[in-house]
Design an enzyme around this catalytic site. Structure first.
Site, PDB file in Angstrom:
ATOM      1  N   PHE A  12       0.558  -1.339  -0.002  1.00 45.79           N
ATOM      2  CA  PHE A  12      -0.043   0.042  -0.086  1.00 45.79           C
ATOM      3  C   PHE A  12       0.861   1.172   0.100  1.00 45.79           C
ATOM      4  O   PHE A  12       0.751   2.097  -1.010  1.00 45.79           O
ATOM      5  CB  PHE A  12      -0.776  -0.015   1.325  1.00 45.79           C
ATOM      6  CG  PHE A  12      -1.635   1.165   1.587  1.00 45.79           C
ATOM      7  CD1 PHE A  12      -2.038   2.184   0.809  1.00 45.79           C
ATOM      8  CD2 PHE A  12      -1.541   1.552   2.978  1.00 45.79           C
ATOM      9  CE1 PHE A  12      -2.789   3.382   1.204  1.00 45.79           C
ATOM     10  CE2 PHE A  12      -2.124   2.799   3.310  1.00 45.79           C
ATOM     11  CZ  PHE A  12      -2.701   3.623   2.552  1.00 45.79           C
ATOM     12  N   VAL A  58      13.317  -9.874   2.237  1.00 44.89           N
ATOM     13  CA  VAL A  58      14.298  -9.022   2.916  1.00 44.89           C
ATOM     14  C   VAL A  58      15.015  -9.744   3.948  1.00 44.89           C
ATOM     15  O   VAL A  58      16.082  -9.516   4.434  1.00 44.89           O
ATOM     16  CB  VAL A  58      13.724  -7.622   3.412  1.00 44.89           C
ATOM     17  CG1 VAL A  58      13.577  -6.711   2.296  1.00 44.89           C
ATOM     18  CG2 VAL A  58      12.594  -7.791   4.480  1.00 44.89           C
ATOM     19  N   LEU A  72      10.458  -0.503   3.972  1.00 49.15           N
ATOM     20  CA  LEU A  72       9.085  -0.462   4.325  1.00 49.15           C
ATOM     21  C   LEU A  72       8.675  -2.101   4.236  1.00 49.15           C
ATOM     22  O   LEU A  72       7.482  -2.236   4.667  1.00 49.15           O
ATOM     23  CB  LEU A  72       8.103   0.057   3.340  1.00 49.15           C
ATOM     24  CG  LEU A  72       7.829   1.514   3.383  1.00 49.15           C
ATOM     25  CD1 LEU A  72       9.211   2.533   3.239  1.00 49.15           C
ATOM     26  CD2 LEU A  72       6.804   2.192   2.411  1.00 49.15           C
ATOM     27  N   TYR A 144       5.054  -7.952  15.894  1.00 48.34           N
ATOM     28  CA  TYR A 144       5.208  -6.498  15.176  1.00 48.34           C
ATOM     29  C   TYR A 144       5.801  -5.490  16.186  1.00 48.34           C
ATOM     30  O   TYR A 144       6.706  -4.967  15.509  1.00 48.34           O
ATOM     31  CB  TYR A 144       3.974  -6.191  14.806  1.00 48.34           C
ATOM     32  CG  TYR A 144       3.707  -4.990  13.992  1.00 48.34           C
ATOM     33  CD1 TYR A 144       4.090  -5.114  12.469  1.00 48.34           C
ATOM     34  CD2 TYR A 144       3.195  -3.690  14.175  1.00 48.34           C
ATOM     35  CE1 TYR A 144       4.203  -3.988  11.574  1.00 48.34           C
ATOM     36  CE2 TYR A 144       3.128  -2.574  13.485  1.00 48.34           C
ATOM     37  CZ  TYR A 144       3.579  -2.793  11.978  1.00 48.34           C
ATOM     38  OH  TYR A 144       3.387  -1.626  11.368  1.00 48.34           O
ATOM     39  N   ARG A 185      -7.902  -3.752   8.678  1.00 50.36           N
ATOM     40  CA  ARG A 185      -7.791  -2.574   9.247  1.00 50.36           C
ATOM     41  C   ARG A 185      -9.188  -1.839   9.311  1.00 50.36           C
ATOM     42  O   ARG A 185      -9.942  -1.763   8.388  1.00 50.36           O
ATOM     43  CB  ARG A 185      -6.688  -1.797   8.463  1.00 50.36           C
ATOM     44  CG  ARG A 185      -5.348  -2.394   8.918  1.00 50.36           C
ATOM     45  CD  ARG A 185      -4.159  -1.272   8.440  1.00 50.36           C
ATOM     46  NE  ARG A 185      -3.621  -2.041   7.063  1.00 50.36           N
ATOM     47  CZ  ARG A 185      -2.459  -1.316   6.708  1.00 50.36           C
ATOM     48  NH1 ARG A 185      -1.875  -0.447   7.072  1.00 50.36           N
ATOM     49  NH2 ARG A 185      -2.063  -1.861   5.723  1.00 50.36           N
TER      50      ARG A 185
HETATM   51  N1  LIG Z   1      -0.259   1.705   6.686  1.00 48.34           N
HETATM   52  C1  LIG Z   1      -0.024   1.968   8.033  1.00 48.34           C
HETATM   53  O1  LIG Z   1      -0.899   2.603   8.534  1.00 48.34           O
HETATM   54  C2  LIG Z   1       1.274   1.803   8.631  1.00 48.34           C
HETATM   55  C3  LIG Z   1       1.286   2.409  10.217  1.00 48.34           C
HETATM   56  C4  LIG Z   1       2.577   2.113  10.636  1.00 48.34           C
HETATM   57  C5  LIG Z   1       3.704   1.570   9.872  1.00 48.34           C
HETATM   58  N2  LIG Z   1       3.616   1.104   8.708  1.00 48.34           N
HETATM   59  C6  LIG Z   1       4.855   0.433   8.105  1.00 48.34           C
HETATM   60  O2  LIG Z   1       4.819   0.870   6.708  1.00 48.34           O
HETATM   61  C7  LIG Z   1       5.198   0.061   6.137  1.00 48.34           C
HETATM   62  C8  LIG Z   1       4.332  -0.503   4.853  1.00 48.34           C
HETATM   63  O3  LIG Z   1       2.836  -0.757   5.218  1.00 48.34           O
HETATM   64  P1  LIG Z   1       1.797  -0.866   4.299  1.00 48.34           P
HETATM   65  O4  LIG Z   1       0.476  -0.373   5.030  1.00 48.34           O
HETATM   66  O5  LIG Z   1       2.146  -0.445   3.130  1.00 48.34           O
HETATM   67  O6  LIG Z   1       1.603  -2.486   4.356  1.00 48.34           O
HETATM   68  P2  LIG Z   1       1.562  -3.582   3.227  1.00 48.34           P
HETATM   69  O7  LIG Z   1       1.216  -4.916   3.779  1.00 48.34           O
HETATM   70  O8  LIG Z   1       0.657  -2.999   2.224  1.00 48.34           O
HETATM   71  O9  LIG Z   1       2.870  -3.408   2.666  1.00 48.34           O
HETATM   72  C9  LIG Z   1       4.140  -4.156   3.068  1.00 48.34           C
HETATM   73  C10 LIG Z   1       4.855  -4.797   1.948  1.00 48.34           C
HETATM   74  O10 LIG Z   1       6.110  -5.512   2.416  1.00 48.34           O
HETATM   75  C11 LIG Z   1       6.107  -6.590   1.750  1.00 48.34           C
HETATM   76  N3  LIG Z   1       6.854  -7.758   2.250  1.00 48.34           N
HETATM   77  C12 LIG Z   1       6.414  -8.149   3.497  1.00 48.34           C
HETATM   78  N4  LIG Z   1       7.463  -9.095   4.218  1.00 48.34           N
HETATM   79  C13 LIG Z   1       8.455  -9.048   3.361  1.00 48.34           C
HETATM   80  C14 LIG Z   1       9.738  -9.541   3.175  1.00 48.34           C
HETATM   81  N5  LIG Z   1       9.989 -10.368   4.026  1.00 48.34           N
HETATM   82  N6  LIG Z   1      10.255  -9.380   2.306  1.00 48.34           N
HETATM   83  C15 LIG Z   1       9.976  -8.546   1.397  1.00 48.34           C
HETATM   84  N7  LIG Z   1       8.794  -7.803   1.318  1.00 48.34           N
HETATM   85  C16 LIG Z   1       7.964  -8.184   2.279  1.00 48.34           C
HETATM   86  C17 LIG Z   1       4.523  -6.910   1.410  1.00 48.34           C
HETATM   87  O11 LIG Z   1       4.563  -8.115   0.147  1.00 48.34           O
HETATM   88  C18 LIG Z   1       4.054  -5.785   1.097  1.00 48.34           C
HETATM   89  O12 LIG Z   1       4.291  -5.354  -0.320  1.00 48.34           O
HETATM   90  C19 LIG Z   1       5.332  -1.226   6.870  1.00 48.34           C
HETATM   91  O13 LIG Z   1       6.876  -1.683   7.337  1.00 48.34           O
HETATM   92  C20 LIG Z   1       4.460  -1.043   7.987  1.00 48.34           C
HETATM   93  O14 LIG Z   1       4.952  -1.476   9.265  1.00 48.34           O
HETATM   94  C21 LIG Z   1       2.182   1.322   8.224  1.00 48.34           C
END
Ligand SMILES: NC(=O)c1ccc[n+]([C@@H]2O[C@H](COP(=O)([O-])OP(=O)(O)OC[C@H]3O[C@@H](n4cnc5c(N)ncnc54)[C@H](O)[C@@H]3O)[C@@H](O)[C@H]2O)c1
Length: 312
Positions: A12, A58, A72, A144, A185
């Site tokens: 996202f 990763v 991310l 997490y 969510r």
């Molecule tokens: N969306 C929010 O409100 C929010 C809030 C706080 C922190 N974050 C942080 O922002 C980042 C992105 O969040 P998001 O909402 O886009 O979530 P998301 O789940 O849409 O995106 C995470 C991405 O990471 C990839 N991924 C997961 N594990 C992986 C791995 N081992 N190797 C490679 N890729 C991997 C997933 O396939 C996905 O594309 C995350 O680190 C999350 O903790 C997001």
């Protein structure tokens, strides 16, 4: 032209970040293991000669030449990160070690997408960056929360021990188009339920509050943070301090969708924080940033996206 790596770039937030970096004429490499990410989120970038996509996890080392790294990769919603909690911790911790190792080797500046979850269920409201948090180390959310806390520790130790240029942003709830449909969510849940005229599920009595930041605002802040002078390392809170209770949010969504859904109440999941609100003084002072998009406008865009995805 900067070579920029975005881990988790098919997710996202990562896909919106890739859009912005490409629009600013950078050379962007996205790596993703597609656990929660989706190729549809970046399909429109695949023919761009300055965009590259690599399937990579990763938790394994990676050797590429880049100038900046946005880290991310990590499932972000409880449904997803609790699906395989061991892998979630590995993604945060081993992922951080691998990406920090890459930054050390290439001299790249590295930004960590940390989270308001590092504050746990806070006794301080709103949360300032100097608050250490109140986190359960052995609960269902710990994979997490503690993974992200350990990643922050690693970032600071690489910074102190190896003089790496680091940046940490603590992201509060963010929403917008390309959120996964079924990630549990609250914003996506309510919108999908409203558009399908299903009951809207409220956990607890709905009085617990959250602040919601629209994705475009968040991405602007991340890029500004990356471009700050090297003394600015963070952590810096990024989020929208305007609070809404779950009941209020449900009512706005019902109004914007014109849905006939009813509200139903269920027990709160364990360790669910009752209140979360960022103090964004540091973001204002250091990044000259504050959110611009109102929850009303952001939800309109998000609802339009979900309508398209659901064919509603
Ligand atoms: N969306 C929010 O409100 C929010 C809030 C706080 C922190 N974050 C942080 O922002 C980042 C992105 O969040 P998001 O909402 O886009 O979530 P998301 O789940 O849409 O995106 C995470 C991405 O990471 C990839 N991924 C997961 N594990 C992986 C791995 N081992 N190797 C490679 N890729 C991997 C997933 O396939 C996905 O594309 C995350 O680190 C999350 O903790 C997001």
């Amino acid at each position: 032209m900067k070579k920029i790596l975005v881990t988790g770039g098919a997710g996202f937030l990562g896909s919106h970040l890739a859009d912005k970096l490409i629009s600013e004429k950078n050379d962007v490499l996205v790596i993703d293991n597609f656990f929660t990410g989706n190729k549809n989120n970046i399909a429109h970038l695949l023919n761009n000669p300055y965009f590259e996509l690599m399937r990579h996890d990763v938790t394994f080392p990676l050797y590429v030449e880049v100038n900046e790294i946005y880290n991310l990769a990590c499932p972000a919603s409880p449904v997803h990160y609790q699906h395989d909690p061991v892998q979630t911790t590995k993604t945060s911790v081993h992922g951080a070690i691998n990406m920090l190792g890459l930054a050390k080797r290439t001299g790249a500046t590295i930004l960590q997408a940390s989270t308001s979850e590092v504050y746990g269920d806070p006794e301080v409201h709103p949360q300032t960056e100097d608050y250490w948090g109140r986190v359960n180390p052995i609960g269902l959310r710990s994979c997490y929360d503690e993974g992200k806390r350990c990643a922050e520790t690693l970032f600071f130790d690489y910074h102190r021990q190896h003089q790496l240029q680091i940046k940490i942003v603590r992201i509060f709830n963010t929403y917008g188009p390309r959120m996964a449909l079924n990630d549990g969510r609250v914003v996506s849940n309510f919108i999908v339920q409203a558009l399908s005229n299903e009951d809207i599920t409220i956990y607890g009595d709905g009085s617990q509050t959250r602040s919601f930041c629209y994705v475009d605002d968040l991405v602007d802040a991340m890029v500004s943070m990356m471009n700050t002078p090297k003394e600015i390392v963070g952590p810096i809170n990024i989020g929208n301090p305007t609070e809404h209770s779950m009941l209020e949010l449900a009512e706005i969504i019902l109004k914007l969708t014109g849905s006939k859904s009813k509200l139903v109440f269920k027990p709160l999941p364990s360790d669910d924080p009752k209140q979360r609100k960022p103090d964004i003084t540091q973001a204002k002072d250091n990044l000259n940033w504050e959110p611009k998009v109102s929850v009303h406008d952001g939800l309109k865009e998000t609802i339009a996206y979900f309508k398209k995805v659901l064919g509603a």
